[in-house]
Write a protein that holds these residues in place. Structure first.
Motif, short mmCIF file in Angstrom:
data_model
loop_
_atom_site.label_atom_id
_atom_site.label_comp_id
_atom_site.label_asym_id
_atom_site.label_seq_id
_atom_site.Cartn_x
_atom_site.Cartn_y
_atom_site.Cartn_z
N TYR A 32 0.72 -1.16 0.05
CA TYR A 32 -0.11 0.05 -0.02
C TYR A 32 0.94 1.28 0.13
CZ TYR A 32 -3.79 -3.11 1.20
OH TYR A 32 -4.68 -4.28 1.31
N ASN A 33 0.40 2.26 -0.94
CA ASN A 33 1.17 3.50 -0.91
C ASN A 33 0.16 4.49 -0.87
OD1 ASN A 33 2.79 1.68 -2.90
ND2 ASN A 33 4.19 2.89 -1.90
N ASN A 34 0.85 5.76 -0.85
CA ASN A 34 -0.34 7.06 -0.51
C ASN A 34 0.24 7.73 -1.53
OD1 ASN A 34 -1.36 9.80 0.22
ND2 ASN A 34 -2.22 8.41 1.66
N LEU A 35 -0.71 8.51 -2.51
CA LEU A 35 0.02 9.48 -3.40
C LEU A 35 0.69 10.71 -2.92
CD1 LEU A 35 -0.32 9.89 -6.71
CD2 LEU A 35 -2.32 11.17 -6.19
N ASP A 36 0.03 11.15 -1.54
CA ASP A 36 0.76 12.56 -0.98
C ASP A 36 2.17 12.20 -0.72
OD1 ASP A 36 -1.45 13.84 -1.28
OD2 ASP A 36 -2.32 13.13 0.71
N ASP A 37 2.49 10.58 -0.63
CA ASP A 37 4.00 10.51 -0.47
C ASP A 37 4.96 10.35 -1.70
OD1 ASP A 37 3.42 10.07 2.35
OD2 ASP A 37 2.84 7.99 2.10
N MET A 38 4.26 10.54 -2.72
CA MET A 38 5.05 10.46 -4.09
C MET A 38 5.52 11.99 -4.54
SD MET A 38 4.95 7.18 -4.97
CE MET A 38 4.38 6.22 -3.40
N PHE A 39 6.38 11.97 -5.29
CA PHE A 39 6.92 13.24 -5.72
C PHE A 39 6.00 13.65 -6.75
CE2 PHE A 39 9.96 15.76 -8.55
CZ PHE A 39 9.94 16.72 -7.78
N LYS A 40 5.49 14.83 -6.51
CA LYS A 40 4.55 15.73 -7.49
C LYS A 40 3.39 14.78 -8.22
CE LYS A 40 7.65 19.50 -8.45
NZ LYS A 40 8.25 20.14 -9.24
N GLY A 41 3.07 13.83 -7.43
CA GLY A 41 2.05 13.01 -8.08
C GLY A 41 2.34 11.82 -8.80
N TRP A 42 3.82 11.62 -9.05
CA TRP A 42 4.30 10.44 -9.88
C TRP A 42 4.51 9.32 -8.94
CZ3 TRP A 42 4.63 11.24 -15.09
CH2 TRP A 42 4.72 12.28 -15.58
N PHE A 43 3.82 8.18 -9.50
CA PHE A 43 3.71 7.08 -8.63
C PHE A 43 4.26 5.62 -9.28
CE2 PHE A 43 -0.42 7.10 -10.38
CZ PHE A 43 -0.91 6.02 -10.57
N VAL A 44 4.35 5.76 -10.72
CA VAL A 44 5.07 4.60 -11.56
C VAL A 44 6.03 5.21 -12.28
CG1 VAL A 44 4.50 2.99 -13.12
CG2 VAL A 44 2.78 3.46 -11.57
N GLY A 45 7.22 4.31 -12.31
CA GLY A 45 8.29 4.98 -13.09
C GLY A 45 9.61 4.52 -12.46
N ASP A 46 10.73 4.74 -13.28
CA ASP A 46 11.83 4.33 -13.01
C ASP A 46 12.58 5.46 -12.09
OD1 ASP A 46 14.04 2.81 -12.93
OD2 ASP A 46 15.02 3.50 -14.96
N PHE A 47 11.97 5.80 -10.98
CA PHE A 47 12.45 6.77 -10.09
C PHE A 47 11.93 6.37 -8.62
CE2 PHE A 47 8.83 8.26 -12.34
CZ PHE A 47 7.83 7.95 -11.26
N ALA A 48 12.58 7.03 -7.54
CA ALA A 48 11.96 6.58 -6.30
C ALA A 48 11.55 8.10 -5.55
CB ALA A 48 13.11 6.14 -5.41
N PRO A 49 10.53 8.08 -4.49
CA PRO A 49 9.71 7.05 -4.48
C PRO A 49 8.63 6.69 -5.52
CG PRO A 49 8.71 8.95 -3.28
CD PRO A 49 10.23 9.16 -3.91
N THR A 50 8.31 5.26 -5.47
CA THR A 50 7.46 4.98 -6.59
C THR A 50 6.60 3.78 -6.13
OG1 THR A 50 7.13 4.36 -9.06
CG2 THR A 50 8.89 3.31 -7.85
N ALA A 51 5.49 3.41 -6.36
CA ALA A 51 4.43 2.19 -6.17
C ALA A 51 5.01 1.34 -6.89
CB ALA A 51 3.09 2.86 -6.32
N LEU A 52 5.53 1.58 -8.26
CA LEU A 52 5.74 0.56 -8.98
C LEU A 52 7.05 0.85 -10.01
CD1 LEU A 52 5.36 -2.23 -10.63
CD2 LEU A 52 3.75 -1.03 -12.20
N ALA A 53 8.22 0.19 -9.85
CA ALA A 53 9.37 0.57 -10.53
C ALA A 53 9.28 0.07 -11.85
CB ALA A 53 10.56 0.33 -9.55
N THR A 54 9.55 0.72 -12.85
CA THR A 54 9.38 0.30 -14.17
C THR A 54 10.19 1.23 -15.14
OG1 THR A 54 8.35 -0.60 -16.36
CG2 THR A 54 7.18 0.87 -14.81
N SER A 55 10.82 0.90 -16.04
CA SER A 55 11.40 1.73 -17.22
C SER A 55 10.62 1.92 -18.23
CB SER A 55 12.66 1.54 -17.73
OG SER A 55 12.65 -0.01 -18.26
N ALA A 56 9.25 1.22 -18.29
CA ALA A 56 8.17 1.14 -19.39
C ALA A 56 7.54 2.49 -19.65
CB ALA A 56 7.26 -0.03 -19.26
#
Length: 106
Positions: free
Chosen positions: A3-27
């Motif tokens: 479980y994650n919270n959108l407020d804990d992500m950087f400027k709303g980004w929650f999927v991608g090849d960065f941290a923090p993320t809910a799903l780490a992917t380069s796609a």
């Protein structure tokens, strides 16, 4: 299950090849972005990524074109845009692929 919270992500980004993320992917990268009326993003472009923005709620202007709820804009590599929240606005943004540092000011 995680479980994650959108407020804990950087400027709303929650999927991608960065941290923090809910799903780490380069796609791709995915964000839910919330802006107050008058907030803006500086003009920028991507050399590699294609970015698709959906206006979920409210109105915004990109390159001077007003976008309302339900409208979708696709920005191809090399195309520059800015962003202005005309009203309080919520967007969903998808960028593919997820490439770190693929954001350039113009």
């Amino acid at each position: 299950m995680k479980y994650n919270n959108l407020d804990d992500m950087f400027k709303g980004w929650f999927v991608g090849d960065f941290a923090p993320t809910a799903l780490a992917t380069s796609a791709c990268e995915v964000a839910v972005k919330r802006y107050k009326a008058g907030e803006k993003e500086d003009r920028h472009f991507h050399k590699i990524g294609t970015e698709v923005t959906v206006i979920l709620h409210g109105s915004a202007a990109m390159n001077g074109v007003v976008l309302d709820e339900g409208q979708i804009v696709t920005i191809n590599p090399g195309e520059a845009t800015d962003f202005l929240a005309i009203t309080d606005v919520t967007t969903v943004v998808v960028k593919t692929p997820s490439v770190v540092n693929d954001k350039y000011t113009s």
